[in-house]
Design a protein around this motif. Structure first.
Motif, PDB file in Angstrom:
ATOM      1  N   ALA A 136       1.058  -1.054  -0.208  1.00  0.00           N
ATOM      2  CA  ALA A 136      -0.172  -0.133  -0.604  1.00  0.00           C
ATOM      3  C   ALA A 136       0.679   1.294   0.104  1.00  0.00           C
ATOM      4  CB  ALA A 136      -1.197  -0.047   1.227  1.00  0.00           C
ATOM      5  N   VAL A 137       1.937   1.144   0.479  1.00  0.00           N
ATOM      6  CA  VAL A 137       3.097   2.208   0.892  1.00  0.00           C
ATOM      7  C   VAL A 137       3.344   2.589  -0.831  1.00  0.00           C
ATOM      8  CG1 VAL A 137       4.903   3.257   1.338  1.00  0.00           C
ATOM      9  CG2 VAL A 137       3.305   2.287   3.041  1.00  0.00           C
ATOM     10  N   ALA A 138       3.660   1.648  -1.470  1.00  0.00           N
ATOM     11  CA  ALA A 138       4.312   1.883  -2.147  1.00  0.00           C
ATOM     12  C   ALA A 138       3.462   1.740  -3.542  1.00  0.00           C
ATOM     13  CB  ALA A 138       5.228   0.011  -2.750  1.00  0.00           C
ATOM     14  N   ASP A 139       2.897   2.100  -3.128  1.00  0.00           N
ATOM     15  CA  ASP A 139       1.340   2.749  -3.902  1.00  0.00           C
ATOM     16  C   ASP A 139       1.366   1.181  -5.720  1.00  0.00           C
ATOM     17  OD1 ASP A 139      -0.981   3.737  -5.351  1.00  0.00           O
ATOM     18  OD2 ASP A 139       0.316   5.234  -6.195  1.00  0.00           O
ATOM     19  N   LEU A 140       1.564   0.426  -5.257  1.00  0.00           N
ATOM     20  CA  LEU A 140       0.773  -0.597  -6.343  1.00  0.00           C
ATOM     21  C   LEU A 140      -0.422  -0.694  -6.303  1.00  0.00           C
ATOM     22  CD1 LEU A 140       4.218  -3.359  -5.502  1.00  0.00           C
ATOM     23  CD2 LEU A 140       4.617  -0.970  -6.861  1.00  0.00           C
ATOM     24  N   ALA A 141      -0.697  -1.537  -8.099  1.00  0.00           N
ATOM     25  CA  ALA A 141      -1.967  -2.170  -7.876  1.00  0.00           C
ATOM     26  C   ALA A 141      -1.426  -3.456  -7.254  1.00  0.00           C
ATOM     27  CB  ALA A 141      -2.442  -2.513  -8.955  1.00  0.00           C
ATOM     28  N   LEU A 142      -2.619  -4.592  -7.087  1.00  0.00           N
ATOM     29  CA  LEU A 142      -2.150  -5.521  -6.776  1.00  0.00           C
ATOM     30  C   LEU A 142      -3.514  -6.255  -6.541  1.00  0.00           C
ATOM     31  CD1 LEU A 142      -1.513  -7.018  -3.189  1.00  0.00           C
ATOM     32  CD2 LEU A 142      -3.269  -5.290  -2.405  1.00  0.00           C
ATOM     33  N   ALA A 143      -3.141  -7.586  -6.947  1.00  0.00           N
ATOM     34  CA  ALA A 143      -4.022  -9.583  -7.244  1.00  0.00           C
ATOM     35  C   ALA A 143      -3.743  -9.776  -5.932  1.00  0.00           C
ATOM     36  CB  ALA A 143      -3.530  -9.873  -8.339  1.00  0.00           C
ATOM     37  N   SER A 184      12.325   2.112 -15.508  1.00  0.00           N
ATOM     38  CA  SER A 184      12.332   3.065 -16.385  1.00  0.00           C
ATOM     39  C   SER A 184      11.804   4.464 -16.081  1.00  0.00           C
ATOM     40  CB  SER A 184      12.094   2.407 -18.328  1.00  0.00           C
ATOM     41  OG  SER A 184      11.597   4.388 -18.420  1.00  0.00           O
ATOM     42  N   ASP A 185      13.032   6.078 -16.077  1.00  0.00           N
ATOM     43  CA  ASP A 185      12.265   6.671 -15.663  1.00  0.00           C
ATOM     44  C   ASP A 185      12.223   7.765 -16.943  1.00  0.00           C
ATOM     45  OD1 ASP A 185      15.018   6.750 -16.427  1.00  0.00           O
ATOM     46  OD2 ASP A 185      15.682   7.925 -15.402  1.00  0.00           O
ATOM     47  N   ILE A 186      11.763   6.934 -17.804  1.00  0.00           N
ATOM     48  CA  ILE A 186      11.067   8.429 -19.271  1.00  0.00           C
ATOM     49  C   ILE A 186       9.708   8.494 -19.024  1.00  0.00           C
ATOM     50  CG2 ILE A 186      10.658   7.790 -21.516  1.00  0.00           C
ATOM     51  CD1 ILE A 186      12.909   6.447 -21.712  1.00  0.00           C
ATOM     52  N   LEU A 187       8.997   7.429 -17.682  1.00  0.00           N
ATOM     53  CA  LEU A 187       7.599   7.615 -17.750  1.00  0.00           C
ATOM     54  C   LEU A 187       6.999   8.433 -16.445  1.00  0.00           C
ATOM     55  CD1 LEU A 187       5.466   5.317 -20.061  1.00  0.00           C
ATOM     56  CD2 LEU A 187       5.993   7.820 -20.168  1.00  0.00           C
ATOM     57  N   ASN A 188       8.334   7.943 -15.501  1.00  0.00           N
ATOM     58  CA  ASN A 188       7.934   7.635 -14.442  1.00  0.00           C
ATOM     59  C   ASN A 188       9.181   8.275 -13.385  1.00  0.00           C
ATOM     60  OD1 ASN A 188       5.843   5.909 -13.706  1.00  0.00           O
ATOM     61  ND2 ASN A 188       7.330   4.839 -14.889  1.00  0.00           N
ATOM     62  N   PRO A 189       8.418   9.394 -12.220  1.00  0.00           N
ATOM     63  CA  PRO A 189      10.354  10.025 -11.832  1.00  0.00           C
ATOM     64  C   PRO A 189      10.703   8.660 -10.812  1.00  0.00           C
ATOM     65  CG  PRO A 189       8.132  10.158 -10.692  1.00  0.00           C
ATOM     66  CD  PRO A 189       8.262   9.485 -12.020  1.00  0.00           C
ATOM     67  N   TRP A 190      12.122   8.576 -10.483  1.00  0.00           N
ATOM     68  CA  TRP A 190      12.994   8.155 -10.720  1.00  0.00           C
ATOM     69  C   TRP A 190      12.995   8.145  -9.053  1.00  0.00           C
ATOM     70  CZ3 TRP A 190      15.537   3.505 -11.719  1.00  0.00           C
ATOM     71  CH2 TRP A 190      16.275   3.240 -10.540  1.00  0.00           C
ATOM     72  N   HIS A 191      12.635   9.179  -8.485  1.00  0.00           N
ATOM     73  CA  HIS A 191      12.391   9.461  -6.992  1.00  0.00           C
ATOM     74  C   HIS A 191      10.771   8.423  -6.421  1.00  0.00           C
ATOM     75  CE1 HIS A 191       8.895  12.120  -6.771  1.00  0.00           C
ATOM     76  NE2 HIS A 191      10.170  12.760  -7.496  1.00  0.00           N
ATOM     77  N   GLU A 192      10.315   7.932  -7.276  1.00  0.00           N
ATOM     78  CA  GLU A 192       9.334   7.575  -7.128  1.00  0.00           C
ATOM     79  C   GLU A 192       9.282   6.152  -7.339  1.00  0.00           C
ATOM     80  OE1 GLU A 192       5.955   7.667  -5.844  1.00  0.00           O
ATOM     81  OE2 GLU A 192       5.270   5.809  -6.623  1.00  0.00           O
ATOM     82  N   ILE A 193      10.422   5.356  -8.318  1.00  0.00           N
ATOM     83  CA  ILE A 193      10.922   4.179  -8.340  1.00  0.00           C
ATOM     84  C   ILE A 193      11.539   3.603  -6.883  1.00  0.00           C
ATOM     85  CG2 ILE A 193      12.488   3.001  -9.721  1.00  0.00           C
ATOM     86  CD1 ILE A 193      11.536   4.782 -12.412  1.00  0.00           C
ATOM     87  N   GLU A 194      12.204   4.896  -7.057  1.00  0.00           N
ATOM     88  CA  GLU A 194      13.221   4.166  -5.634  1.00  0.00           C
ATOM     89  C   GLU A 194      12.292   4.377  -4.106  1.00  0.00           C
ATOM     90  OE1 GLU A 194      17.268   6.083  -5.692  1.00  0.00           O
ATOM     91  OE2 GLU A 194      17.011   5.847  -3.464  1.00  0.00           O
ATOM     92  N   ARG A 195      11.655   4.994  -4.571  1.00  0.00           N
ATOM     93  CA  ARG A 195      10.619   5.177  -2.884  1.00  0.00           C
ATOM     94  C   ARG A 195       9.615   3.073  -2.918  1.00  0.00           C
ATOM     95  NH1 ARG A 195       5.113   5.607  -1.723  1.00  0.00           N
ATOM     96  NH2 ARG A 195       4.446   5.905  -3.474  1.00  0.00           N
ATOM     97  N   ARG A 196       9.391   2.970  -4.488  1.00  0.00           N
ATOM     98  CA  ARG A 196       8.916   1.142  -4.649  1.00  0.00           C
ATOM     99  C   ARG A 196       9.816   0.381  -4.160  1.00  0.00           C
ATOM    100  NH1 ARG A 196       4.411   2.427  -9.044  1.00  0.00           N
ATOM    101  NH2 ARG A 196       3.035   3.884  -7.816  1.00  0.00           N
ATOM    102  N   LEU A 197      10.459   0.580  -4.411  1.00  0.00           N
ATOM    103  CA  LEU A 197      12.079  -0.162  -3.877  1.00  0.00           C
ATOM    104  C   LEU A 197      11.993  -0.826  -3.312  1.00  0.00           C
ATOM    105  CD1 LEU A 197      14.705   0.346  -6.900  1.00  0.00           C
ATOM    106  CD2 LEU A 197      13.768  -1.877  -6.489  1.00  0.00           C
ATOM    107  N   GLU A 240      22.031  -1.497  -5.194  1.00  0.00           N
ATOM    108  CA  GLU A 240      22.348  -0.189  -3.982  1.00  0.00           C
ATOM    109  C   GLU A 240      21.242  -0.386  -3.375  1.00  0.00           C
ATOM    110  OE1 GLU A 240      25.925   2.876  -6.228  1.00  0.00           O
ATOM    111  OE2 GLU A 240      23.942   3.230  -4.663  1.00  0.00           O
ATOM    112  N   VAL A 241      19.843   0.568  -3.275  1.00  0.00           N
ATOM    113  CA  VAL A 241      18.782   0.430  -2.587  1.00  0.00           C
ATOM    114  C   VAL A 241      18.212  -1.120  -2.057  1.00  0.00           C
ATOM    115  CG1 VAL A 241      16.209   1.258  -2.311  1.00  0.00           C
ATOM    116  CG2 VAL A 241      17.853   2.570  -3.721  1.00  0.00           C
ATOM    117  N   LEU A 242      18.473  -2.303  -2.727  1.00  0.00           N
ATOM    118  CA  LEU A 242      18.075  -3.646  -2.452  1.00  0.00           C
ATOM    119  C   LEU A 242      18.793  -4.128  -1.291  1.00  0.00           C
ATOM    120  CD1 LEU A 242      16.543  -4.809  -5.577  1.00  0.00           C
ATOM    121  CD2 LEU A 242      15.369  -4.019  -3.662  1.00  0.00           C
ATOM    122  N   LEU A 243      20.178  -3.397  -1.533  1.00  0.00           N
ATOM    123  CA  LEU A 243      21.541  -4.550  -0.612  1.00  0.00           C
ATOM    124  C   LEU A 243      21.043  -3.669   0.606  1.00  0.00           C
ATOM    125  CD1 LEU A 243      24.586  -4.744  -2.887  1.00  0.00           C
ATOM    126  CD2 LEU A 243      23.337  -6.418  -1.282  1.00  0.00           C
TER     127      LEU A 243
END
Lengths: 250, 250
Positions: free
Chosen positions: A157-164, B140-153, B182-185
């Motif tokens: 939920a925090v990551a704002d992913l769609a969810l199955a 891909s940060d073409i359609l999405n801002p990198w800070h949002e991708i990193e938050r999801r990771l 780096e983030v995942l580690l």
């Protein structure tokens, strides 16, 4: 290495038109086909009198995997069938656990053939709610502690992913989906789009489009996939879709 | 409502043996087939002289969706092809965005047919690393801002989900995968199993099993899926698999 082979096959959602030719060929060429009885029924068109067909009960997954591995060690060509994708909450990991416990020179050759998993079959029926980042979670606390499931729900939920959600509700697990909804509502708006897809691509297919707050959990059973949108998922008429952008990019 | 139809079709990983019969039938019956040229090539066996075939360039996804919708509004039976599953980082959501912008009485009928998405094709080739809860993220940060991708990771790492990374690296996006590592580690051990699967089920298929710390990012390109295990994912020889339990259940 044994000359036997074990192919773990995903049948897709249940209709033969969404079963891959690779899966069909493996089943048709097998000496032994093993699976939960309704999955065996779903590939009955491929079975012949020369084959040994073993219909197992739902609850005996580990025994089924062991039986399949043993038959493959006896130099048969064995197919173990799962619905959906055998690698997603399916039989593939159980078979690989059994095989990798064996001494290397006695192991059958193993192959995993993918299938259309339930989340993607359900998603296509309602549009494209999983078109951007998504997660799949099981709500079954038979194999997993509930506190761990709830921790995962919060993070998704925090990551704002769609969810199955797989295994969302059963006769004996009747509160978990309501609790999951409470957790998600701490992070997502009440009008977040939700789809309840039951028996996807089967004769009894039922689709209910609703929202997180309005979802009627009594419409959900073990054959239902619950799809929950992210903050960007749109409902327009009969369609749900998630745009492929989450905001201003570079 | 227009009598035209628009079917958005996922072709699967690229070999015809993992393309569903439903997808094949829709393509064979279409008047107009539209897709990025290498996807059109992947269904060349189904195309005939009676069909209009439109090969688009990779970067023109929105135009391609619009062209498909326009052809369907002109009462043709149109198929828009995607690789993998059209509903996962594919064309389905773009098509639905265009269709739902139209006045209701001019909309073509739309159908989405699922396919074997790249993450599941890759997973089956290395075993069953996505057998328990998992997430798919695009780097891909073409359609999405990198800070949002990193938050999801970070959130996916906290949730201890197995992970499939789409669009992990390209000629112009060469640092994102190293940063993701780096983030995942920060959350996962250095020896977390990783699989790099490039051109799954195609003639140039390459599979590299490695770990999060040892991953050579230069082996990764736009045709690679990067699979990262959860804390419970096991590597045994050539196989990766994630058990279906995360600990002591009820």
């Amino acid at each position: 290495m044994s000359r036997g082979t074990l192919t773990v096959v995903g049948l897709g959602p249940g209709n033969t038109s969404q079963r891959t030719p690779a899966a069909a060929q493996a089943i048709a060429e097998a000496d032994v086909v093993i699976g939960y009885s309704s999955y065996v029924d779903a590939c009955a068109d491929l079975l012949g009198a020369h084959q040994t067909v073993i219909r197992a009960r739902m609850t005996e997954e580990a025994e089924r995997a062991e039986q399949a591995v043993n038959a493959a060690m006896a130099e048969h060509r064995v197919v173990l069938v799962s619905s959906g994708d055998a690698g997603v909450y399916g039989m593939a990991t159980l078979a690989l656990q059994k095989v990798t416990e064996l001494p290397e020179d006695t192991r059958p050759q193993v192959k995993v053939l993918p299938g259309i998993t339930a989340a993607l079959a359900a998603s296509a029926l309602v549009g494209a709610p999983l078109a951007h980042d998504f997660a799949t979670l099981t709500l079954s606390d038979i194999l997993n502690p509930w506190h761990e499931i709830e921790r995962r729900l919060r993070a998704v939920a925090v990551a704002d992913l769609a969810l199955a959600l797989y295994n969302p509700r059963s006769a004996t697990r009747d509160w978990q989906l309501s609790r999951a909804r409470e957790v998600l509502l701490e992070y997502r708006p009440a009008d977040t789009p939700v789809a309840l897809v039951t028996d996807a691509e089967r004769p009894d297919q039922r689709i209910v489009l609703t929202t997180l707050s309005d979802m009627d959990v009594t419409l959900v059973d073990m054959r239902t996939i619950v799809l929950v949108g992210s903050s960007t998922t749109v409902r327009s008429g009969q369609w749900l879709f998630t745009p492929r952008t989450t905001g201003q990019a570079r």
